[in-house]
Design an enzyme around this catalytic site. Structure first.
Site, PDB file in Angstrom:
ATOM      1  CG  ASP A 164      35.615  49.791  33.732  1.00 36.66           C
ATOM      2  OD1 ASP A 164      34.482  49.443  34.128  1.00 36.66           O
ATOM      3  OD2 ASP A 164      36.587  49.011  33.734  1.00 36.66           O
ATOM      4  CG  HIS A 234      33.712  46.400  33.086  1.00 40.05           C
ATOM      5  ND1 HIS A 234      33.679  46.856  34.377  1.00 40.05           N
ATOM      6  CD2 HIS A 234      34.028  45.089  33.168  1.00 40.05           C
ATOM      7  CE1 HIS A 234      33.974  45.859  35.222  1.00 40.05           C
ATOM      8  NE2 HIS A 234      34.181  44.769  34.506  1.00 40.05           N
ATOM      9  CD  GLU A 299      34.902  41.706  36.586  1.00 41.37           C
ATOM     10  OE1 GLU A 299      35.351  41.202  37.626  1.00 41.37           O
ATOM     11  OE2 GLU A 299      34.872  42.939  36.404  1.00 41.37           O
TER      12      GLU A 299
HETATM   13  C1  TNX Z   1      38.476  42.612  38.033  1.00 42.90           C
HETATM   14  S1  TNX Z   1      40.472  42.047  35.874  1.00 42.90           S
HETATM   15  C2  TNX Z   1      38.277  43.422  36.926  1.00 42.90           C
HETATM   16  C3  TNX Z   1      38.387  44.880  37.069  1.00 42.90           C
HETATM   17  C4  TNX Z   1      38.568  45.297  38.498  1.00 42.90           C
HETATM   18  C5  TNX Z   1      39.566  44.381  39.156  1.00 42.90           C
HETATM   19  C6  TNX Z   1      39.921  44.748  40.550  1.00 42.90           C
HETATM   20  C7  TNX Z   1      39.271  42.349  35.090  1.00 42.90           C
HETATM   21  C8  TNX Z   1      39.396  41.955  33.741  1.00 42.90           C
HETATM   22  N1  TNX Z   1      38.186  42.922  35.666  1.00 42.90           N
HETATM   23  O1  TNX Z   1      37.263  45.490  36.488  1.00 42.90           O
HETATM   24  O2  TNX Z   1      39.024  46.614  38.530  1.00 42.90           O
HETATM   25  O3  TNX Z   1      39.042  43.059  39.154  1.00 42.90           O
HETATM   26  O4  TNX Z   1      40.987  43.958  41.034  1.00 42.90           O
END
Ligand code: TNX
Length: 507
Positions: A164, A234, A299
């Site tokens: 990440d 990420h 994301e």
């Molecule tokens: C969303 S779930 C994210 C993570 C974070 C999390 C915290 C996802 C695919 N991405 O990067 O750690 O929320 O709840």
């Protein structure tokens, strides 16, 4: 007592009398007996006892199914396969006194196990736990112990979120900068404030030999490891080590991230990135020969793709309408690479699915909720149910002000127990796409193994029930069995959250 088993077996009937399980008990039978013998070898059996445990394969049972007949002198286990035999042994251990969950025997008598007849099999094939070892690194010993705890709950997948923005946790012989530079950060954000840092270096990574060991240890406990390498977002730790693979080079941060959230830095989708990823998957899958590999996809901010002329003309040359479509195209290429070079199936978070056309065999994890999961199922994708409102255990366990720092929201054990991984209003075809369910432990606010225990348990107990039975198990009915399981976890030394709330030192 059969009524204290967790997860609940399909069918169980208590019978009069008891079996005395101890060091003198003999395990015999066909090839599947080895699984039970190995399980028993790790239990703190007291001297004495007797009788025998006969184990045999029964082709009429599903691979993870078993029948357990406990009589006063003999225990008979019929198992669909090694996993079934392993689960029969786990059930047997739960029927023993709670001392059976210690690491070594206290002086005492052999265990009296009530006679019973149990027949059991899981409803869902994928009963998973996700552990983010990127935001905070968990040493190998903590991961192995976590695997033991999963196996004791008849959970069978460990999804390791290995990379990440805040850390890359995989050794690379080909690109050592990944573990040398990418595996640590000089400091970490304090609490929720993105401008205050603790000044304490944090890091760690697994060597390829460590990963092979984790895989082998898990396999002995019927747990498959699903490694995750996040692409294309990420990726700050990856890009800190390999800056030439970033989109819009020169305009962005070039360090392992020290704060949480959605960051803009992103891998370039050009062929050079795929070449490197191909080499890295070769190393990783050499250590963990996994049939499923998670490639993230969530994301992603695409601004740096849009502002990079080379990426913009690459998109045009492919005839793709927009950058979202390029995102899906990139994920498709990574999935193709995994399929052709490793015969492995890709898994993505649901943004991968909403961004465009994926490979047909790509599995979707619908973290934004079951409605998205249903769309993916309708589009022909297998899904693993991961809705954040019930399966994100980084959310608070209660509204009690004594709850320790967490990411917010609220996911109580009652919510987990009420979770329906196969929603009642889905058609049989849609439900048929649900290969399982999984809970998530994102570790922004879980710094160490003690906090991991607190955050995972007891919600993981309720989750295990839902995943094994494939349906909700409303809390009032489940609570007694979770309490019984917590007594076992007490013996095992697990620092769970008591049902009555956090201990003062856990707040
Ligand atoms: C969303 S779930 C994210 C993570 C974070 C999390 C915290 C996802 C695919 N991405 O990067 O750690 O929320 O709840």
């Amino acid at each position: 007592m059969t009524e204290n088993l967790l997860p609940a077996p399909r069918a169980a009937r208590a019978l009069p009398g008891h079996f005395e399980l101890g060091a003198r008990t003999v395990v015999d039978g066909d090839a599947t007996a080895g699984v039970v013998r190995r399980a028993l070898a790790t239990w703190p059996l007291a001297a004495g006892g007797g009788g025998d445990i006969r184990v045999s394969a029964d082709a009429s049972l599903p691979a993870e199914g078993y029948r357990l007949q406990i009589g006063p002198d003999h225990i008979q286990i019929a198992a669909g396969g090694p996993a079934g035999a392993f689960y029969a042994a786990q059930t047997l251990r739960q029927l023993a006194p709670q001392d059976a969950w210690r690491a070594a025997a206290a002086p005492g008598a052999a265990w009296a196990i009530g006679c019973a007849e149990i027949s059991d099999e899981p409803a869902l094939a994928w009963r998973g736990a996700h552990l983010d070892v990127a935001r905070h690194f968990f040493p190998k010993a903590a991961v192995l112990r976590f695997i033991d705890l999963l196996a004791a709950h008849k959970l069978n997948v460990l999804h390791l979120h290995l990379t990440d923005d805040q850390g890359w946790r995989i050794e690379s012989r080909r690109y050592p900068a990944l573990h040398e530079i990418g595996s640590w950060r000089p400091q970490t954000q304090v609490g929720k404030d993105r401008t205050v840092f603790d000044g304490v270096p944090h890091g760690g990574y697994y060597t390829l030999a460590d990963l092979a060991e984790i895989h082998a240890y898990a396999a002995e406990r019927m747990v498959s490891v699903v490694p995750e390498v996040e692409v294309p977002g990420h990726a700050r730790a990856f890009l800190a080590a390999l800056p030439s693979l970033a989109a819009s080079p020169g305009t962005r941060e070039q360090s392992v991230a020290c704060r949480w959230g959605i960051l803009e830095e992103i891998m370039s989708p050009l062929p050079a990135t795929l070449d490197v990823l191909g080499e890295l998957f070769g190393e990783l899958l050499g250590a963990i020969p996994a049939p499923f590999v998670h490639i993230g996809g969530d994301e992603c901010v695409l601004t740096y793709w849009e502002s990079d002329p080379a990426i913009a003309s690459y998109r045009e040359s492919l005839g793709l309408a927009g950058f979202e479509a390029l995102h899906a195209y990139f994920l498709r290429q990574v999935a193709d690479l995994l399929a052709s070079a490793h015969d492995a199936r890709a898994i993505v978070w649901d943004e991968g699915f909403t961004s465009g056309k994926l490979r047909d065999d790509t599995v979707v994890m619908p973290w934004h909720g079951m409605a998205i999961g249903r769309e993916a199922a309708r589009a022909g994708h297998d899904i693993v149910a991961t809705p954040q409102d019930v399966t994100y255990f980084d959310h608070a366990q209660s509204a009690d002000p004594r709850e320790p720092l967490n990411i917010g929201w609220l996911t109580s054990i009652e919510d987990v127990a009420a979770f329906a991984p196969l929603p009642a209003d889905w058609s049989p075809a849609e439900a048929g796409r649900v290969i399982g369910a999984q809970f998530q432990l994102w570790t922004e606010y879980i710094k160490d193994a003690r906090k991991l225990d607190y955050t995972a348990f007891p919600r993981a107990c309720a989750f295990a029930e839902v995943a094994w039975t494939g349906k909700p198990s409303p809390w009032p009915g489940l609570s007694g069995r979770v309490e019984a399981q917590l007594r076992r976890l007490t013996s095992a030394g697990v620092e769970y959250r008591p049902l009555s709330g956090a201990h003062p030192w856990q707040s």
